[in-house]
Design a protein around this motif. Structure first.
Motif, PDB file in Angstrom:
ATOM      1  N   LEU A   1      -4.216 -14.607   6.397  1.00  0.00           N
ATOM      2  CA  LEU A   1      -4.888 -15.708   7.254  1.00  0.00           C
ATOM      3  C   LEU A   1      -3.882 -15.324   8.656  1.00  0.00           C
ATOM      4  O   LEU A   1      -3.808 -15.458   9.220  1.00  0.00           O
ATOM      5  CB  LEU A   1      -4.475 -17.046   6.477  1.00  0.00           C
ATOM      6  CG  LEU A   1      -6.231 -16.767   5.740  1.00  0.00           C
ATOM      7  CD1 LEU A   1      -6.308 -19.043   5.015  1.00  0.00           C
ATOM      8  CD2 LEU A   1      -6.955 -15.958   6.238  1.00  0.00           C
ATOM      9  N   ILE A   2      -1.770 -15.770   8.175  1.00  0.00           N
ATOM     10  CA  ILE A   2      -1.208 -15.679   9.410  1.00  0.00           C
ATOM     11  C   ILE A   2      -1.075 -14.147   9.956  1.00  0.00           C
ATOM     12  O   ILE A   2      -0.902 -14.460  10.732  1.00  0.00           O
ATOM     13  CB  ILE A   2       0.026 -16.388   9.001  1.00  0.00           C
ATOM     14  CG1 ILE A   2       0.068 -17.769   8.848  1.00  0.00           C
ATOM     15  CG2 ILE A   2       1.034 -16.358   9.930  1.00  0.00           C
ATOM     16  CD1 ILE A   2       0.907 -18.079   7.690  1.00  0.00           C
ATOM     17  N   THR A   3      -0.577 -13.029   8.785  1.00  0.00           N
ATOM     18  CA  THR A   3      -0.295 -12.117   9.955  1.00  0.00           C
ATOM     19  C   THR A   3      -1.282 -11.135   9.923  1.00  0.00           C
ATOM     20  O   THR A   3      -1.059 -10.057  10.824  1.00  0.00           O
ATOM     21  CB  THR A   3       0.538 -11.818   8.236  1.00  0.00           C
ATOM     22  OG1 THR A   3       0.147 -10.954   7.471  1.00  0.00           O
ATOM     23  CG2 THR A   3       1.372 -12.394   8.165  1.00  0.00           C
ATOM     24  N   HIS A   4      -2.944 -11.190   9.355  1.00  0.00           N
ATOM     25  CA  HIS A   4      -4.010 -10.761   9.232  1.00  0.00           C
ATOM     26  C   HIS A   4      -3.859  -9.225   9.057  1.00  0.00           C
ATOM     27  O   HIS A   4      -4.371  -8.479   8.913  1.00  0.00           O
ATOM     28  CB  HIS A   4      -4.515 -10.367  10.708  1.00  0.00           C
ATOM     29  CG  HIS A   4      -4.946 -11.498  11.638  1.00  0.00           C
ATOM     30  ND1 HIS A   4      -5.760 -12.565  10.826  1.00  0.00           N
ATOM     31  CD2 HIS A   4      -3.527 -12.692  12.531  1.00  0.00           C
ATOM     32  CE1 HIS A   4      -5.672 -13.521  11.923  1.00  0.00           C
ATOM     33  NE2 HIS A   4      -4.535 -13.858  12.834  1.00  0.00           N
ATOM     34  N   LYS A   5      -2.912  -9.254   7.914  1.00  0.00           N
ATOM     35  CA  LYS A   5      -2.585  -7.721   7.352  1.00  0.00           C
ATOM     36  C   LYS A   5      -2.148  -7.953   6.160  1.00  0.00           C
ATOM     37  O   LYS A   5      -2.039  -9.296   5.688  1.00  0.00           O
ATOM     38  CB  LYS A   5      -1.076  -7.495   7.547  1.00  0.00           C
ATOM     39  CG  LYS A   5      -0.909  -7.254   9.514  1.00  0.00           C
ATOM     40  CD  LYS A   5      -1.428  -5.924  10.037  1.00  0.00           C
ATOM     41  CE  LYS A   5      -1.334  -5.717  10.971  1.00  0.00           C
ATOM     42  NZ  LYS A   5      -2.326  -4.574  11.536  1.00  0.00           N
ATOM     43  N   SER A   6      -2.887  -7.176   4.893  1.00  0.00           N
ATOM     44  CA  SER A   6      -2.733  -7.198   3.442  1.00  0.00           C
ATOM     45  C   SER A   6      -1.907  -5.944   2.811  1.00  0.00           C
ATOM     46  O   SER A   6      -1.971  -6.264   1.902  1.00  0.00           O
ATOM     47  CB  SER A   6      -4.418  -6.989   3.197  1.00  0.00           C
ATOM     48  OG  SER A   6      -4.460  -5.792   3.792  1.00  0.00           O
ATOM     49  N   LYS A   7      -1.644  -5.414   3.925  1.00  0.00           N
ATOM     50  CA  LYS A   7      -1.051  -4.169   3.507  1.00  0.00           C
ATOM     51  C   LYS A   7      -1.651  -3.431   2.069  1.00  0.00           C
ATOM     52  O   LYS A   7      -1.292  -3.015   0.921  1.00  0.00           O
ATOM     53  CB  LYS A   7       0.564  -5.212   2.015  1.00  0.00           C
ATOM     54  CG  LYS A   7       1.330  -5.422   3.793  1.00  0.00           C
ATOM     55  CD  LYS A   7       1.780  -4.125   4.436  1.00  0.00           C
ATOM     56  CE  LYS A   7       2.984  -3.445   3.905  1.00  0.00           C
ATOM     57  NZ  LYS A   7       3.403  -2.522   5.283  1.00  0.00           N
ATOM     58  N   MET A   8      -3.072  -4.092   1.935  1.00  0.00           N
ATOM     59  CA  MET A   8      -3.880  -2.844   0.966  1.00  0.00           C
ATOM     60  C   MET A   8      -4.454  -1.846   1.782  1.00  0.00           C
ATOM     61  O   MET A   8      -5.546  -2.191   3.268  1.00  0.00           O
ATOM     62  CB  MET A   8      -5.068  -3.967   0.477  1.00  0.00           C
ATOM     63  CG  MET A   8      -4.015  -4.784  -0.708  1.00  0.00           C
ATOM     64  SD  MET A   8      -4.886  -5.883  -1.473  1.00  0.00           S
ATOM     65  CE  MET A   8      -5.739  -4.780  -2.274  1.00  0.00           C
ATOM     66  N   ILE A   9      -5.096  -0.541   1.321  1.00  0.00           N
ATOM     67  CA  ILE A   9      -5.792  -0.062   1.843  1.00  0.00           C
ATOM     68  C   ILE A   9      -6.654   1.055   1.056  1.00  0.00           C
ATOM     69  O   ILE A   9      -6.836   0.948  -0.220  1.00  0.00           O
ATOM     70  CB  ILE A   9      -4.927   1.487   2.363  1.00  0.00           C
ATOM     71  CG1 ILE A   9      -3.980   1.447   3.158  1.00  0.00           C
ATOM     72  CG2 ILE A   9      -5.671   2.932   2.879  1.00  0.00           C
ATOM     73  CD1 ILE A   9      -3.984   0.949   4.429  1.00  0.00           C
ATOM     74  N   ALA A  10      -7.641   0.640   1.565  1.00  0.00           N
ATOM     75  CA  ALA A  10      -9.227   1.011   0.585  1.00  0.00           C
ATOM     76  C   ALA A  10      -9.404   2.556   1.120  1.00  0.00           C
ATOM     77  O   ALA A  10      -9.472   2.965   1.655  1.00  0.00           O
ATOM     78  CB  ALA A  10     -10.864   0.558   1.530  1.00  0.00           C
ATOM     79  N   ILE A  11      -9.871   2.734  -0.433  1.00  0.00           N
ATOM     80  CA  ILE A  11      -9.982   4.609  -0.089  1.00  0.00           C
ATOM     81  C   ILE A  11     -11.579   4.730  -1.216  1.00  0.00           C
ATOM     82  O   ILE A  11     -11.294   4.106  -2.064  1.00  0.00           O
ATOM     83  CB  ILE A  11      -9.243   6.051  -0.944  1.00  0.00           C
ATOM     84  CG1 ILE A  11      -7.710   5.360  -0.274  1.00  0.00           C
ATOM     85  CG2 ILE A  11      -8.969   6.978  -1.121  1.00  0.00           C
ATOM     86  CD1 ILE A  11      -6.426   6.247  -0.842  1.00  0.00           C
ATOM     87  N   ILE A  12     -12.263   4.628  -0.643  1.00  0.00           N
ATOM     88  CA  ILE A  12     -13.330   5.509  -0.976  1.00  0.00           C
ATOM     89  C   ILE A  12     -13.878   6.721  -1.078  1.00  0.00           C
ATOM     90  O   ILE A  12     -13.781   7.798  -0.271  1.00  0.00           O
ATOM     91  CB  ILE A  12     -14.519   4.573  -0.614  1.00  0.00           C
ATOM     92  CG1 ILE A  12     -14.634   3.433   0.383  1.00  0.00           C
ATOM     93  CG2 ILE A  12     -16.214   5.215  -0.469  1.00  0.00           C
ATOM     94  CD1 ILE A  12     -15.998   2.663   0.989  1.00  0.00           C
ATOM     95  N   VAL A  13     -13.972   7.107  -2.157  1.00  0.00           N
ATOM     96  CA  VAL A  13     -14.824   8.958  -2.465  1.00  0.00           C
ATOM     97  C   VAL A  13     -16.414   8.996  -3.513  1.00  0.00           C
ATOM     98  O   VAL A  13     -16.903   7.814  -3.855  1.00  0.00           O
ATOM     99  CB  VAL A  13     -13.802   9.752  -3.912  1.00  0.00           C
ATOM    100  CG1 VAL A  13     -12.152   8.687  -3.394  1.00  0.00           C
ATOM    101  CG2 VAL A  13     -13.801   7.962  -5.292  1.00  0.00           C
ATOM    102  N   VAL A  14     -16.488  10.138  -2.794  1.00  0.00           N
ATOM    103  CA  VAL A  14     -18.062  10.230  -3.373  1.00  0.00           C
ATOM    104  C   VAL A  14     -17.810   9.697  -4.968  1.00  0.00           C
ATOM    105  O   VAL A  14     -19.136   9.399  -5.018  1.00  0.00           O
ATOM    106  CB  VAL A  14     -18.242  12.008  -3.215  1.00  0.00           C
ATOM    107  CG1 VAL A  14     -19.697  12.145  -4.028  1.00  0.00           C
ATOM    108  CG2 VAL A  14     -18.410  12.084  -1.628  1.00  0.00           C
TER     109      VAL A  14
END
Length: 329
Positions: free
Chosen positions: A59-72
């Motif tokens: 909430l403070i940094t607006h960063k989660s250090k998470m990346i979503a990878i959507i595959v078929v």
């Protein structure tokens, strides 16, 4: 009785520093405090077994250090290798990745892209089902860094990583034509929705204008029916034929049938297509395959994502990963 969870206030009190100082320590800003103060905070965190509240920090940094990878489709080794390659780069940079599977369903892809937009992922690496930019744009709920994998989208606003498709399939087709194979039969998932398959088919048709095409259902429902049709074609036309599979999993599906029906080995029939691993060559060493490198494609997508997150300029719009045509006899 449930033990009370330590708070950042408890850490500050034990270390005899302000809450702001503890927050700076947690964000790695050690240059803003003495080594002695940093040790006090560290010792207090260890003693209290303090775990930072990730949700509050986001909430403070607006960063989660998470990346979503959507595959078929995670049932396809190509998709899982894409993920593993991207994860290998992002994990080293301190990011956690989450693999999301559309299971080759357009409705599910829309749902997952929407979900990513509604959560605090820092970026999205997407292997889309289709090559429709407008459709993807309509599904993205907020402005976030996006990298497209395995699709060459026309007028794409996002950088994209693709495999060599047209040139690779044309090169393979030329090889078979030069060796007297006058008939080409192609096996593929639905071709119209994916630029990858369109490019591969175009490369084959540059050499074989008249191609027999079997488009396969993602759930493999017509497997036996299509194989029966294939046997009939091969029986009716006594000419040298190359069976070209645009995706590895279709060759893995049909290879046992080809062997069992004594269609392989046969000097008048060859199998070829795109392979994501050495599995085909291990099963049938004489198969002449176009070997892709989805792991390397994923690595390149991960590196591009890091550059986007760092707001770097001059990021290539399209990055191509080379293939290799393996012709063992």
């Amino acid at each position: 009785m449930k033990k009370k969870t330590a708070s950042i206030k408890d850490v500050a009190s034990l270390a005899n520093v302000s809450i702001a100082t503890v927050s700076r320590y947690l964000h790695g800003q050690l240059n803003r405090m003495s080594a002695e103060t940093a040790d006090q905070v560290k010792n207090a965190i260890v003693k209290l077994n303090y775990v930072p509240n990730a949700a509050a920090r986001q909430l403070i940094t607006h960063k989660s250090k998470m990346i979503a990878i959507i595959v078929v489709n995670i049932a396809d080794s190509f998709s899982t290798e894409l993920y593993k390659g991207a994860n290998s780069v992002l994990e080293r940079a301190g990011y956690a990745t989450v693999m999301l599977d559309t299971d080759s369903q357009q409705a599910k892809e829309k749902q997952l892209i929407n979900m990513v937009g509604l959560n605090t992922y820092d970026g999205l690496i997407l292997q889309p089902l289709s090559s429709d930019v407008a459709k993807i744009k309509s599904e993205v709920r907020r402005d976030l860094p996006i990298v497209i994998l395995d699709r060459q989208l026309k007028d794409s606003p996002w950088p994209q990583v693709i495999s060599e498709n047209f040139a690779a399939s044309k090169k393979a087709a030329q090889y078979f034509y030069q060796h007297g194979f006058t008939q080409a039969i192609v096996f593929s998932s639905a071709i119209a929705i994916a630029s990858t398959r369109q490019k591969r088919l175009k490369g084959i048709k540059a050499v074989y204008p008249q191609v027999t095409i079997f488009e396969l259902d993602e759930k493999m429902l017509q497997h036996k029916e299509i194989f029966a049709k294939l046997e009939k074609i091969l029986a009716e036309k006594a000419e040298k034929t190359v069976l070209f599979f645009l995706e590895e999993r279709w060759l893995l599906l049909f290879l046992p049938d080809l062997i069992h029906a004594n269609l392989l080995p046969n000097k008048n029939i060859e199998i070829s297509g795109f392979a994501d691993s050495s599995l085909i060559s291990s099963i049938w060493p004489s198969a002449k395959m176009i070997l892709q490198d989805p792991y390397k494609m994923g690595q390149k997508a991960g590196a591009i994502m890091l550059n986007l997150l760092a707001n770097k300029q001059n990021i290539p719009h399209t990055s191509m990963v080379k293939t290799s045509f393996i012709k063992k006899d």
